[in-house]
Design a protein around this motif. Structure first.
Motif, mmCIF file in Angstrom:
data_model
loop_
_atom_site.group_PDB
_atom_site.id
_atom_site.type_symbol
_atom_site.label_atom_id
_atom_site.label_comp_id
_atom_site.label_asym_id
_atom_site.label_seq_id
_atom_site.Cartn_x
_atom_site.Cartn_y
_atom_site.Cartn_z
ATOM 1 N N ASP A 184 19.546 42.211 9.603
ATOM 2 C CA ASP A 184 19.630 42.198 8.141
ATOM 3 C C ASP A 184 18.602 43.115 7.487
ATOM 4 O O ASP A 184 18.764 43.515 6.324
ATOM 5 C CB ASP A 184 19.446 40.775 7.615
ATOM 6 C CG ASP A 184 20.620 39.876 7.985
ATOM 7 O OD1 ASP A 184 21.732 40.411 8.111
ATOM 8 O OD2 ASP A 184 20.413 38.660 8.161
ATOM 9 N N THR A 185 17.538 43.446 8.206
ATOM 10 C CA THR A 185 16.476 44.275 7.620
ATOM 11 C C THR A 185 16.858 45.759 7.574
ATOM 12 O O THR A 185 16.177 46.554 6.935
ATOM 13 C CB THR A 185 15.176 44.131 8.429
ATOM 14 O OG1 THR A 185 15.428 44.486 9.797
ATOM 15 C CG2 THR A 185 14.664 42.699 8.359
ATOM 16 N N PHE A 186 17.951 46.133 8.257
ATOM 17 C CA PHE A 186 18.361 47.530 8.307
ATOM 18 C C PHE A 186 19.412 47.835 7.249
ATOM 19 O O PHE A 186 20.317 47.030 7.007
ATOM 20 C CB PHE A 186 18.955 47.872 9.688
ATOM 21 C CG PHE A 186 17.977 47.751 10.822
ATOM 22 C CD1 PHE A 186 17.067 48.759 11.074
ATOM 23 C CD2 PHE A 186 17.978 46.631 11.638
ATOM 24 C CE1 PHE A 186 16.174 48.659 12.133
ATOM 25 C CE2 PHE A 186 17.097 46.514 12.692
ATOM 26 C CZ PHE A 186 16.184 47.529 12.933
ATOM 27 N N ASN A 194 6.928 56.271 11.885
ATOM 28 C CA ASN A 194 6.861 56.277 10.416
ATOM 29 C C ASN A 194 7.429 54.993 9.799
ATOM 30 O O ASN A 194 8.088 55.006 8.763
ATOM 31 C CB ASN A 194 7.618 57.500 9.866
ATOM 32 C CG ASN A 194 7.272 57.795 8.421
ATOM 33 O OD1 ASN A 194 6.168 57.509 7.965
ATOM 34 N ND2 ASN A 194 8.227 58.356 7.688
ATOM 35 N N GLY A 195 7.175 53.892 10.479
ATOM 36 C CA GLY A 195 7.645 52.604 9.975
ATOM 37 C C GLY A 195 9.071 52.261 10.359
ATOM 38 O O GLY A 195 9.591 51.206 9.962
ATOM 39 N N TYR A 196 9.724 53.129 11.129
ATOM 40 C CA TYR A 196 11.111 52.897 11.550
ATOM 41 C C TYR A 196 11.157 52.519 13.028
ATOM 42 O O TYR A 196 10.514 53.161 13.868
ATOM 43 C CB TYR A 196 11.961 54.150 11.323
ATOM 44 C CG TYR A 196 12.166 54.497 9.875
ATOM 45 C CD1 TYR A 196 13.229 53.974 9.146
ATOM 46 C CD2 TYR A 196 11.286 55.368 9.219
ATOM 47 C CE1 TYR A 196 13.418 54.304 7.811
ATOM 48 C CE2 TYR A 196 11.464 55.705 7.881
ATOM 49 C CZ TYR A 196 12.538 55.162 7.187
ATOM 50 O OH TYR A 196 12.723 55.479 5.866
ATOM 51 N N SER A 197 11.924 51.494 13.335
ATOM 52 C CA SER A 197 12.149 51.112 14.724
ATOM 53 C C SER A 197 13.346 51.901 15.245
ATOM 54 O O SER A 197 14.469 51.746 14.751
ATOM 55 C CB SER A 197 12.443 49.608 14.831
ATOM 56 O OG SER A 197 12.805 49.266 16.163
ATOM 57 N N LEU A 198 13.118 52.760 16.235
ATOM 58 C CA LEU A 198 14.158 53.665 16.716
ATOM 59 C C LEU A 198 14.745 53.257 18.059
ATOM 60 O O LEU A 198 15.432 54.035 18.722
ATOM 61 C CB LEU A 198 13.610 55.097 16.815
ATOM 62 C CG LEU A 198 13.068 55.694 15.512
ATOM 63 C CD1 LEU A 198 12.731 57.163 15.709
ATOM 64 C CD2 LEU A 198 14.078 55.536 14.377
ATOM 65 N N GLY A 199 14.487 52.029 18.466
ATOM 66 C CA GLY A 199 15.107 51.540 19.695
ATOM 67 C C GLY A 199 14.474 52.118 20.937
ATOM 68 O O GLY A 199 13.390 52.697 20.909
ATOM 69 N N ASN A 200 15.195 51.981 22.052
ATOM 70 C CA ASN A 200 14.632 52.412 23.337
ATOM 71 C C ASN A 200 15.661 53.170 24.187
ATOM 72 O O ASN A 200 15.744 52.999 25.396
ATOM 73 C CB ASN A 200 14.096 51.221 24.123
ATOM 74 C CG ASN A 200 15.196 50.271 24.565
ATOM 75 O OD1 ASN A 200 16.253 50.167 23.925
ATOM 76 N ND2 ASN A 200 14.959 49.563 25.655
ATOM 77 N N VAL A 201 16.468 54.000 23.517
ATOM 78 C CA VAL A 201 17.394 54.857 24.259
ATOM 79 C C VAL A 201 17.029 56.313 23.995
ATOM 80 O O VAL A 201 16.627 56.680 22.897
ATOM 81 C CB VAL A 201 18.856 54.571 23.873
ATOM 82 C CG1 VAL A 201 19.360 53.318 24.564
ATOM 83 C CG2 VAL A 201 19.021 54.438 22.367
#
Length: 445
Positions: free
Chosen positions: A266-268, A334-341
């Motif tokens: 929900d935060t995205f 920069n405050g963004y979670s970009l996953g792990n792929v």
């Protein structure tokens, strides 16, 4: 970043025209895969502070160029062999599965698949200890990906049931596509088979399998379009338009599907979530190349690239490794979670350095193009194994090269053995349920 996108755009068009405008050729799929990801990375260039390292640019560009060249070499070599053979003017009959003849057996198999799904769902809820199926599936997915300290292992019989549904489902994709193109109608039983296969995939909590299944269906559809006698540019454009609408719809539904599987997203924002799934791999790869020296030597040779083969060796050949897992750290930029792929190129660099890009790109291109060419030589009456293998396994894994190392991970010895057994048995069980396709009996296909 714009330089990479424009370069990939040129290479994608180059691969398209070089391969006789075939949208399912491996070279086109590989180039388009990275182009697709680069577009979303470009949209987030400022948010992700994406000042692309020149090394990253050349790693991706070189791999795509090499892939196209290797595919071209294999194509020309096979053409040379074919042209050296005597011209055989023997008329080859076009056989197909007659659903009217094989309906009872097909429906029985689908009923068994429904039982498999019901048993698997109840078992997943039981072994995870969750109150409902959505939470149970999410728990299983977190365990499989190492996101949880709780280890959940499904009984072997459940894994076999889901594997059976997955690979028999590929036959469903194949027959559905053939029915749509030849009959220009939808067989409801083939559609049910697709839904059973997709449902089995969702029980593991991973949407990647679902998306790859959709790529398989599209691949089979275009495979039969190119073989169709009444092929024309208008018809091809129509199906391309349908596929584009489908892709847009799927992208919009990605976040909703995550919620359905019990994930907290929900935060995205919608575009942010889609971009992380599709484009963040480019940024993550850039971070890895910029901040690391490689190859990185681990416990065993090729541990990040040949994950499936090493797992097989651990389980069945007595290879002893401590806590063997893929090294896929999450990235926060920069405050963004970009996953792990990190794209398919990451494990190749991790294990073998730049040499890995050269040799593994060549290997992947060679295998992909060989199966692509074999898929054009249908020798079985019902479902060609080469066509099933290319459309069901090779093409989807090539398309997802932008995402992760799906291609080499797909070469799981146990799973592939089961797949071949299922496909061979299908052709044998329904060997008498065939007929020659003519203009007057297409409705039976």
């Amino acid at each position: 970043m714009i330089e990479l996108t424009l370069t990939l755009l040129f290479l994608t068009f180059f691969a398209y025209f070089l391969n006789n405008k075939k949208l399912i050729s491996p070279a086109f799929l590989y180039a388009f895969s990275f182009l697709f990801a680069s577009l979303f990375a470009l949209l987030n260039e400022k948010n992700w502070l994406l000042n692309l390292n020149i090394k990253t640019f050349w790693v991706i560009t070189f791999s795509v160029i090499e892939f196209i060249i290797i595919c071209l070499i294999v194509d020309k070599f096979i053409q040379l062999i074919q042209n050296s053979k005597p011209n055989n003017k023997k008329i080859i009959k076009n056989y197909a599965f007659s659903f009217k003849k094989g309906k009872k057996k097909f429906v029985i198999i689908e009923f068994i698949q429904m039982l498999f799904i019901a048993i698997s769902a109840m078992t997943i809820v039981r072994v995870t200890g969750q109150p409902n199926l959505a939470n149970a599936v999410n728990t299983l997915n977190y365990s499989n990906n190492g996101f949880s300290n709780v280890t959940v292992e499904l009984p072997t019989y459940v894994s076999l049931m889901l594997t059976f549904n997955q690979y028999f489902g590929m036959i469903g994709y194949y027959l559905f596509a053939k029915s749509v193109i030849i009959r220009k109608k939808i067989n409801i039983y083939y559609l049910i088979e697709i839904l059973l296969a997709l449902g089995s995939t969702l029980l593991t909590g991973a949407r990647g399998g679902l998306l790859m299944a959709l790529v398989s269906i599209v691949t089979f559809i275009f495979m039969f379009i190119y073989k169709s006698e009444d092929i024309n540019s208008i018809r091809i454009v129509k199906y391309i338009f349908i596929v584009l609408i489908g892709v847009i719809l799927i992208l919009f539904l990605l976040q909703w599907s995550a919620k359905l599987l019990g994930r907290n997203v929900d935060t995205f924002k919608p575009l942010e979530y889609v971009s992380i799934y599709v484009g963040a791999e480019i940024k993550n790869l850039d971070v890895f190349i910029t901040e690391n020296n490689f190859p990185i030597h681990g416990q065993v040779w090729g541990e990040q690239t040949f994950y499936s083969l090493i797992n097989f060796a651990i389980k069945h050949l007595g290879l002893n490794l401590e806590s063997y897992k893929l090294t896929l750290p999450f990235q926060y930029i920069n405050g963004y979670s970009l996953g792990n792929v990190y794209t398919t190129l990451y494990p190749w660099l991790y294990d073998f350095g730049y040499k890995g890009i050269v040799f593994l790109t060549a290997l992947m291109a060679f295998v992909s193009e060989m199966f692509y060419k074999f898929a054009g030589m249908n020798k079985l009456k019902i479902a060609s194994l080469s066509q099933l293998f290319y459309g069901g396994i090779i093409a989807p894994t090539v398309v997802f090269s932008f995402f992760s190392n799906k291609f080499f991970e797909a070469f799981d010895i146990v799973s592939l053995t089961i797949a071949i057994i299922i496909w061979v048995l299908f052709n044998w069980i329904f060997r008498n349920d065939v007929e020659v396709i003519t203009k007057n009996n297409k409705e039976n296909v």
